[in-house]
Design an enzyme around this catalytic site. Structure first.
Site, mmCIF file in Angstrom:
data_model
loop_
_atom_site.group_PDB
_atom_site.id
_atom_site.type_symbol
_atom_site.label_atom_id
_atom_site.label_comp_id
_atom_site.label_asym_id
_atom_site.label_seq_id
_atom_site.Cartn_x
_atom_site.Cartn_y
_atom_site.Cartn_z
ATOM 1 N N HIS A 147 56.107 46.833 39.147
ATOM 2 C CA HIS A 147 57.863 45.740 38.945
ATOM 3 C C HIS A 147 57.715 45.093 37.675
ATOM 4 O O HIS A 147 57.630 43.746 37.155
ATOM 5 C CB HIS A 147 57.023 44.650 40.518
ATOM 6 C CG HIS A 147 59.187 44.292 40.330
ATOM 7 N ND1 HIS A 147 59.049 42.422 40.922
ATOM 8 C CD2 HIS A 147 59.350 44.257 39.757
ATOM 9 C CE1 HIS A 147 60.080 42.475 40.947
ATOM 10 N NE2 HIS A 147 61.406 43.292 39.809
ATOM 11 N N CYS A 174 58.189 38.269 41.365
ATOM 12 C CA CYS A 174 56.677 37.969 41.088
ATOM 13 C C CYS A 174 55.954 38.910 39.649
ATOM 14 O O CYS A 174 54.998 38.557 39.111
ATOM 15 C CB CYS A 174 55.946 39.164 42.181
ATOM 16 S SG CYS A 174 57.076 41.061 42.178
#
Length: 109
Positions: free
Chosen positions: A62, A12
């Site tokens: 992330h 992602c």
């Protein structure tokens, strides 16, 4: 409709980089490593801050965890709560440092 050119990634992070910067991941030099986004990039959070908004990031980041300047507070967020990457979700603190969780099928390392 026929799509003949497209981009997809197995994680992602590139999509997150695009949403924060308004650019395709390759344009900002982003790839799926732990170094993350450059602190010099202007993000959506930076722009919102300039307009007087208080900015928060809640949840999985992330977008870089090794380099301190890649963390949310260097990317325009006033406050953040969550975790930098999934590998630290199950990790322990050792001497005040993050320790990644144990290897799994998708990160044998």
């Amino acid at each position: 409709m026929r799509f003949t050119r497209h981009y997809a990634a197995p994680v992602c992070s590139p999509a997150r980089a695009s949403l924060l910067t308004g650019m395709v991941p390759e344009r900002v030099g982003f790839n799926t490593n732990a170094r993350g986004l450059s602190a010099e990039l202007v993000t959506l959070a930076d722009r919102l801050r300039e307009e007087g908004f208080t900015t928060w990031h809640i949840g999985k980041w992330h977008l870089g965890d090794i380099e301190r300047r890649a963390w949310p507070d260097y990317q325009g967020f006033d406050h953040w709560f969550g975790f930098l990457t999934w590998s630290y979700l199950s990790g322990l603190k050792s001497g005040g440092k993050l320790v990644p969780g144990s290897a799994r099928y998708d990160t044998p390392g």
